[in-house]
Motif scaffolding. Structure first.
Motif, short mmCIF file in Angstrom:
data_model
loop_
_atom_site.label_atom_id
_atom_site.label_comp_id
_atom_site.label_asym_id
_atom_site.label_seq_id
_atom_site.Cartn_x
_atom_site.Cartn_y
_atom_site.Cartn_z
N ALA A 134 52.10 -15.70 -10.82
CA ALA A 134 51.12 -16.85 -11.02
C ALA A 134 50.16 -17.12 -9.71
N VAL A 135 51.05 -16.79 -8.73
CA VAL A 135 50.18 -16.98 -7.24
C VAL A 135 49.44 -15.96 -6.92
N LEU A 136 49.91 -14.73 -7.13
CA LEU A 136 49.30 -13.70 -6.63
C LEU A 136 48.60 -12.89 -7.80
N ARG A 137 47.48 -13.09 -8.12
CA ARG A 137 46.86 -12.49 -9.25
C ARG A 137 46.56 -10.91 -8.80
N PRO A 138 46.57 -10.10 -9.73
CA PRO A 138 46.32 -8.40 -9.65
C PRO A 138 44.89 -8.63 -8.94
N ILE A 139 44.80 -7.68 -7.86
CA ILE A 139 43.35 -7.45 -7.60
C ILE A 139 42.98 -6.04 -7.77
N GLY A 140 41.59 -5.82 -7.78
CA GLY A 140 41.23 -4.31 -7.63
C GLY A 140 41.08 -4.05 -9.17
N PRO A 141 40.70 -2.52 -9.10
CA PRO A 141 40.64 -1.64 -8.39
C PRO A 141 39.15 -1.64 -7.75
N GLN A 142 38.26 -2.59 -8.12
CA GLN A 142 37.01 -2.71 -7.58
C GLN A 142 36.68 -4.02 -7.56
N VAL A 143 36.07 -4.49 -6.46
CA VAL A 143 35.66 -5.82 -6.35
C VAL A 143 34.38 -5.79 -5.31
N GLY A 144 33.35 -6.00 -5.97
CA GLY A 144 31.98 -5.87 -5.64
C GLY A 144 31.66 -4.55 -5.34
N SER A 145 31.29 -3.85 -4.30
CA SER A 145 31.18 -2.49 -3.91
C SER A 145 32.33 -1.95 -3.14
N LEU A 146 33.57 -2.81 -3.12
CA LEU A 146 34.74 -2.19 -2.30
C LEU A 146 35.77 -1.69 -3.23
N ALA A 147 36.26 -0.69 -3.00
CA ALA A 147 37.41 -0.15 -3.84
C ALA A 147 38.79 -1.07 -3.18
N VAL A 148 39.33 -1.76 -3.86
CA VAL A 148 40.29 -2.55 -3.31
C VAL A 148 41.85 -2.52 -4.03
N ALA A 149 43.06 -2.51 -3.10
CA ALA A 149 44.22 -2.41 -3.82
C ALA A 149 45.24 -3.40 -3.20
N GLY A 150 46.08 -4.05 -3.87
CA GLY A 150 46.90 -4.97 -3.21
C GLY A 150 48.35 -4.59 -3.73
N ARG A 151 49.31 -4.79 -3.01
CA ARG A 151 50.65 -4.62 -3.13
C ARG A 151 51.58 -5.61 -2.60
N TYR A 152 52.53 -6.15 -3.13
CA TYR A 152 53.81 -6.94 -2.61
C TYR A 152 55.04 -6.21 -2.74
N ILE A 153 55.31 -6.16 -1.57
CA ILE A 153 56.88 -5.42 -1.26
C ILE A 153 57.89 -6.62 -1.11
N SER A 154 58.83 -6.83 -2.06
CA SER A 154 59.73 -7.86 -1.79
C SER A 154 60.92 -7.40 -1.17
N ALA A 155 61.64 -8.14 -0.18
CA ALA A 155 62.77 -7.97 0.57
C ALA A 155 64.15 -7.90 -0.13
N THR A 156 63.99 -8.73 -1.21
CA THR A 156 65.25 -8.97 -1.95
C THR A 156 64.90 -8.99 -3.41
N ALA A 157 65.88 -8.65 -4.40
CA ALA A 157 65.94 -8.79 -5.78
C ALA A 157 66.50 -10.07 -6.35
#
Length: 375
Positions: A134-157
Motif C-alpha cells: 500500500a505504501v510502495l505502489r508499482p512504478i514503470g515501466p514508463q514514466v514520462g519519457s523515461l523507462a523506469v523500474a523499481g524493486r524492493y528486496i526484503s531482508a527477512t520473510a
C-alpha cells in the motif's frame, strides 16, 4: 502391527503434507520401528515400550495437532499390542501404555499452540506485505519519457518490515523521483514512510523547485517523529534532458554512461529530512542511453566475510543490459548470491533510462521547460 495401519490415518485434510509435517512423521515412525525391533529382539519381554512416548513429541515439533494425535494413537496401539502379547502382562507395561496416551494428549496440545502461533505469524507477514504494497505502489515501466523500474528486496520473510521508499511521477515540471530510507523498522517506520510518500505525491505536482519539496517533506517529518527519527532521501528531476538531484543524507545515485559508473555526489552535504536540511542541487546533462541507479543504504552495507558488495565495480555489467527491469533482476541475483541469501537490511532500488529528448511539439513550449528546442 506397525505397518498394518492404513496411511490415510496420517493425512490432514486434502492438502499434501508440508516438509515439516513429513519430517516429524518420518522421525516418529522411525522411532516406532526401532522400538518395535528392539522389543521383538528382546524375546517377548516388555522392557522398552515406554520409549515410544517420545514419538508424538517428535511429531509435535513440526506436524499439526491432528498428525500428532494420529501418531499418538499409533504409538498407543503399538505399545498396547506389545503389552498384551508379552509373556507377562505387568503393571509397569500397563502404566507405560497409559503414559503414552497422556504424552499424546500433551504433545497434541503443544502442537496446537505451535500451529496457532505459526498461523498468527503468517497472518502478520501477510498484513505486513499488504501494508508495504500500500505504501510502495508499482512504478514503470514508463514514466514520462523515461523507462523506469523499481524493486524492493526484503531482508527477512517475517513481519519485521522496513521503511525504504521510492516513487516516480510524471509532473508538469518533468519526471520526478524520490528514494528514501526511514530510520527504524516495523509499523512505525511504515507509518512514517506513508507520511513522506503521501506528502511527496502531493507537493511534487505543486512545487516548481526541488528545494521547496525538500522543505515541505522536512516539515512533514518533523511533525510526525521524535527527536531521533529521520529520513534520508534523494530527489531527482529529469526535465528536457537535464537531471537535477538534491540529496538529504542519502547514498548518491550512480550514473551509468558508456561503460562508466559515476557517483553523483552532492555539491555539499546536507542532513536527513527532519533535521532542516539546506540542499544544493547537482545538475547534469543527460545523454541518450544514460541510466541512473537510485538505492538505499542496504545495498552499500551488503557484505560477506566483512567484504562489501562491489556495487560500483559491477554496476555497469549488471545494469547496462536489456531493459531496466532486467538490470534490476540481475543486480538482485548477484547481490543475493554475494551474501549467500542473508541480508542485514531491506533494499529499495530504482533504475531509470534516458532514451533522448522528446519529439519537438508544435504547441507552445512553457517558459520553464529546460532544454526545450530553440525558437
Amino acid at each position: 502391527m506397525l505397518f498394518g495401519v492404513p496411511m490415510p490415518l496420517f493425512s490432514s485434510g486434502r492438502r499434501p503434507l508440508s516438509p515439516g509435517s513429513r519430517a516429524g512423521l518420518g522421525a516418529a515412525l522411525v522411532l516406532l520401528a526401532l522400538v518395535s525391533a528392539v522389543e521383538l529382539a528382546d524375546g517377548g519381554m516388555v522392557n522398552y515400550v515406554g520409549l515410544v512416548a517420545a514419538a508424538p513429541f517428535l511429531a509435535a515439533a513440526f506436524a499439526s495437532w491432528r498428525m500428532v494425535l494420529a501418531v499418538g494413537v499409533l504409538s498407543t496401539v503399538v505399545a498396547g499390542g506389545f503389552a498384551l502379547t508379552g509373556q507377562v502382562v505387568s503393571l509397569a507395561a500397563v502404566v507405560n501404555v497409559i503414559g503414552i496416551g497422556l504424552a499424546t494428549a500433551i504433545a497434541a496440545g503443544v502442537a496446537a499452540i505451535r500451529q496457532r502461533q505459526a498461523e498468527q505469524i503468517a497472518e502478520l507477514s501477510k498484513l505486513a506485505a499488504v501494508a508495504q504494497q500500500a505504501v510502495l505502489r508499482p512504478i514503470g515501466p514508463q514514466v514520462g519519457s523515461l523507462a523506469v523500474a523499481g524493486r524492493y528486496i526484503s531482508a527477512t520473510a517475517t513481519a519485521d518490515i522496513g521503511g525504504d521508499i521510492y516513487e516516480a511521477l510524471d509532473t508538469p515540471y518533468g519526471v520526478r523521483m524520490i528514494i528514501g530510507d526511514v530510520r527504524g523498522k516495523g509499523l512505525d517506520a511504515v507509518r512514517l514512510a506513508s507520511i513522506v510518500l503521501g506528502s511527496y505525491r502531493h507537493v511534487a505536482y505543486e512545487r516548481s523547485d526541488l528545494r521547496a519539496i525538500v522543505a515541505d517533506l522536512d516539515r512533514a517529518v518533523a511533525r510526525s517523529v521524535g527527536d531521533e527519527d529521520f529520513v534520508t532521501a534523494a530527489l531527482v528531476e529529469e526535465r528536457g534532458g537535464t537531471l537535477t538531484i538534491v540529496n538529504c543524507g542519502h547514498p548518491p545515485p550512480l550514473l551509468l554512461r558508456r561503460g562508466q559508473v559515476i557517483p553523483l555526489e552532492p555539491p555539499a552535504p546536507a542532513p536527513p529530512l527532519g533535521f532542516m536540511p539546506v540542499v544544493r542541487p547537482r545538475v547534469e546533462r543527460l545523454e541518450p542511453g544514460d541510466r541512473l541507479l537510485l538505492f538505499t543504504d542496504g545495498l552499500g552495507e551488503a557484505r560477506r566475510d566483512g567484504e562489501f558488495f562491489p556495487t560500483a565495480d559491477r554496476a555497469w555489467r549488471l545494469l547496462g543490459h536489456g531493459t531496466v527491469g532486467d538490470g534490476l533482476a540481475s543486480l538482485e541475483t548477484a547481490l543475493v548470491e554475494w551474501v549467500h541469501g542473508r541480508l542485514d537490511d531491506d533494499i529499495a532500488l530504482v533504475l531509470m533510462e534516458y532514451a533522448g529528448p522528446r519529439p519537438v511539439s508544435t504547441t507552445a513550449v512553457p517558459s520553464w521547460e529546460v532544454g526545450a528546442a530553440d525558437h
